[in-house]
Design a protein around this motif. Sequence first.
Motif, PDB file in Angstrom:
ATOM      1  N   VAL A 115       0.968  -1.153   0.094  1.00  9.00           N
ATOM      2  CA  VAL A 115       0.164   0.015   0.059  1.00  9.00           C
ATOM      3  C   VAL A 115       0.864   1.172   0.086  1.00  9.00           C
ATOM      4  N   THR A 156      -1.201   7.599  -1.222  1.00  7.82           N
ATOM      5  CA  THR A 156      -2.163   7.722  -2.313  1.00  7.82           C
ATOM      6  C   THR A 156      -3.297   6.563  -1.663  1.00  7.82           C
ATOM      7  N   GLY A 157      -2.812   5.642  -0.622  1.00  2.28           N
ATOM      8  CA  GLY A 157      -3.826   4.444  -0.270  1.00  2.28           C
ATOM      9  C   GLY A 157      -3.739   3.454  -1.492  1.00  2.28           C
ATOM     10  N   GLU A 158      -3.276   3.596  -2.459  1.00  3.42           N
ATOM     11  CA  GLU A 158      -3.408   2.599  -3.606  1.00  3.42           C
ATOM     12  C   GLU A 158      -2.538   1.261  -3.213  1.00  3.42           C
ATOM     13  N   LYS A 215       1.298   4.502   0.931  1.00  3.90           N
ATOM     14  CA  LYS A 215       0.642   5.504   1.969  1.00  3.90           C
ATOM     15  C   LYS A 215       0.183   6.777   1.531  1.00  3.90           C
TER      16      LYS A 215
END
Length: 106
Positions: A60, A64-66, A62
């Motif tokens: 993940v 972008t949360g992608e 951090k």
Amino acid sequence: MSRPAAILLAVMIAAPAAAHDATPTAAQPNGWTYPFSCCSGMDCREIRDQAVLEGPRGYVIKLTGELITPRDTRIRNSPDGQFHHCTVAGEPRGRTICLFVPPRSF
């Protein structure tokens, strides 16, 4: 346009694009070149280990949360043992093109 400016412009257009290199590290003292498929000269940069969460579902980013899953073709082995993140237009919050991950010992 002045003659010197025209010559400079012609040289800039005719010169091949310089490769985008990762900065040298202890593991790779001469640095290394990001593959063209990941970088067009400005898209990649080293990121801190803390910028990526590694878990059972993948990585993940951090900022972008992608979520990048383990079987995703964007995951690449990092030649220098550091995380490197390549994004669209080099924007830190941009969509991931490639994520270079250090080898893991488990």
